[in-house]
Scaffold this motif. Structure first.
Motif: not given
Length: 521
Positions: A48-54, A98-100, A110-112, A139-141
């Motif tokens: 979550g380093n790019e959007a911690p609250v999200f 959460m990946m985003h 992605p592995t999880l 979703a990933v693409l």
């Protein structure tokens, strides 16, 4: 309320039980990773380093949703397959969001997601597994495309595409393994049910057997038994009890025959004589089976069979004697009135023929009565048959050239001499009656194989009609006008009294009789 009945509860199939158990473990794993993301995702793992609250909001929503969908009541409200689909959609959406918020597909999320798709493949059914993989791929693409369009740093689409291919591979492989596991489990359940049914049937058959059955271990401890064994022995047998304590005389006999298939008789107190038969273990460590029978009961049954056979034989003898006696009486009355010499000769011949028929019948019955007095000896067949044929042809029963002999030197047959003489006489007399006049029309030959000797009598006559084969050895069955119908019957009885067998073999022409018995007594 009165007048209302509850709907029957549908039993859960074994395969559904296995899927529900797998879903419970998958829900525990979901709850673990949801709590890990919520409480340690920002501080320890560094997500979550790019959007911690999200990230925290998504993690909290994921934790609450996993907790709500993990209750057992959710299966009843949504249905099993629908619940699995909802949970997989929640997993995919939450992890992609959460990946985003954590920098895209470069991290380990992605592995999880592959792990969760593998779990969905284990508990899902049919095409839904492909739907989960396709949804994760889209979703990933999409997430990677959004990052690219918004100017964020994103991995190459080729690397993301390889991850998406992995989604399908993992999901399909997990589903295949789950299908095999469910099929094997169903097969095991079916075989288990068959084994239980077979065991129940076997136990019922053993309980109802007229014979007593004991299963003993190496120390003669009773492993199993049936009620008939207790009745025959007059003892109460308990599993695990020692046979020496219950029936010491039987235990002593069985100890002497340990490790061998043996049989014998034993007197158990006032219960009478018990016949036992030991069957060795069929496998290492298996129990030894002992069959018990009441010898007096066996003898009584054998006596009943003998009396029934004797009654039939007596009735047949009376019938066979009555006919020639009637002919003799009638011819004698006519003889007193007959004045012509030719008529007297004809009537005298009738009387003589029927008297000879009665005499033959009496001889046959007497020879049948001597069947139990067999004195076995190793008869050299070559010399015995040669002497027999000399006597047979000397009495005018056949021409010498008509009978051929092929018996190698050294072949012996364990037989009573008088019984073998009677059997050969009956067989050759029948062969002479139907064979042709050419040399070698009747063949007598012998061979030896594995301790058994075969003595064969073959003729070139018309053979035995198929409809007569089943009656051939029955008493008083004959197709000849002057036959008594006892020849082959007596021959077979004498063969059995000498531990041998007499059979009619199949042949293209003529009759082929084979007498098989041991070479040595």
């Amino acid at each position: 309320m009165d007048g209302m009945t509850e709907a029957p509860v549908r039993p859960v199939a074994p395969g559904d039980l296995a899927r529900r158990a797998s879903l419970r473990y998958l829900n525990l794993f979901r709850l673990f990773i949801a709590a890990l993301f919520l409480f340690f995702g920002r501080t320890v793992i560094g997500l979550g380093n790019e959007a911690p609250v999200f990230f925290v909001v998504v993690a909290l929503a994921y934790f609450v949703t996993v907790l709500a969908l993990g209750f057992p009541d959710a299966v009843r409200r949504l249905g099993f397959d629908r619940l699995v689909t909802v949970q997989m959609v929640v997993d995919i959406v939450a992890l992609v969001l959460m990946m985003h918020a954590s920098g895209g597909a470069r991290g380990g999320l992605p592995t999880l997601l592959m792990v969760l798709l593998a779990g969905g493949g284990l508990v899902g059914q049919g095409r839904w597994v492909l739907f989960y993989a396709a949804l994760a791929t889209v979703a990933v693409l999409t997430e990677n495309g959004v990052r690219t369009l918004t100017g964020h740093e994103a991995p190459e689409f080729f690397a993301v595409g390889m991850v998406c291919i992995g989604f399908f591979g993992v999901a399909l492989m997990a589903r295949y393994l789950a299908s095999r596991a469910l099929a094997n489990e169903a097969l095991a359940e079916a075989r288990g049910a068959d084994l239980v049914q077979q065991r129940t049937i076997n136990e019922r058959i053993i309980e109802d057997m007229p014979d007593g059955v004991l299963v003993l271990d190496e120390d003669l401890r009773v492993l199993q038994f049936n009620p008939q064994a207790e009745r025959l022995l007059g003892r109460t047998l308990g599993p695990g009890g020692h046979l020496v304590d219950a029936v010491p005389v039987l235990a002593a006999r069985l100890a002497e025959a340990a490790g061998e298939g043996a049989s014998g008789e034993v007197i158990v107190d006032d219960r009478g004589t018990i016949e036992y038969r030991v069957v060795p273990p069929v496998a290492a460590g298996g129990g030894t089976i002992v069959y018990l029978q009441d010898l007096e009961e066996i003898q009584a049954q054998a006596q009943q069979i003998k009396l029934a056979a004797l009654g039939r034989l007596t009735a047949g003898i009376a019938h066979e004697i009555r006919n020639p006696l009637t002919a003799v009486s009638h011819a004698a009355e006519l003889l007193r009135e007959e004045k012509r010499a030719e008529g007297q000769i004809r009537l005298t011949r009738i009387i003589n023929d029927n008297a000879q028929r009665i005499e033959q019948l009496v001889r046959d019955v007497l020879s049948l009565g001597r069947r139990d007095r067999a004195m076995l000896e190793a008869l050299p067949l070559q010399a015995f048959v040669r002497d027999f044929l000399d006597e047979f042809t000397l009495h005018g029963e056949a021409e010498k050239a008509q009978v051929s002999m092929d018996i190698p030197d050294g072949i012996t047959l364990a037989f009573d001499r008088a019984h073998l003489h009677q059997i050969l006489w009956n067989l050759l007399a029948n062969a002479r009656r139907y064979a042709s006049e050419r040399p070698g029309a009747i063949a007598v030959r012998a061979s030896r194989d594995d301790g058994l000797t075969r003595l064969e009598v073959i003729d070139d006559g018309p053979g035995i009609a198929p409809e007569h084969r089943t009656q051939l050895f029955e008493p008083f069955f004959t197709t000849h006008a002057k036959g008594t119908g006892l020849g082959l019957y007596i021959a077979r009885e004498l063969a059995e009294a000498n531990r041998a067998s007499l059979r009619l073999l199949d042949t293209e022409r003529g009759a082929h009789f084979c007498l098989t018995g041991p070479s040595q007594p």
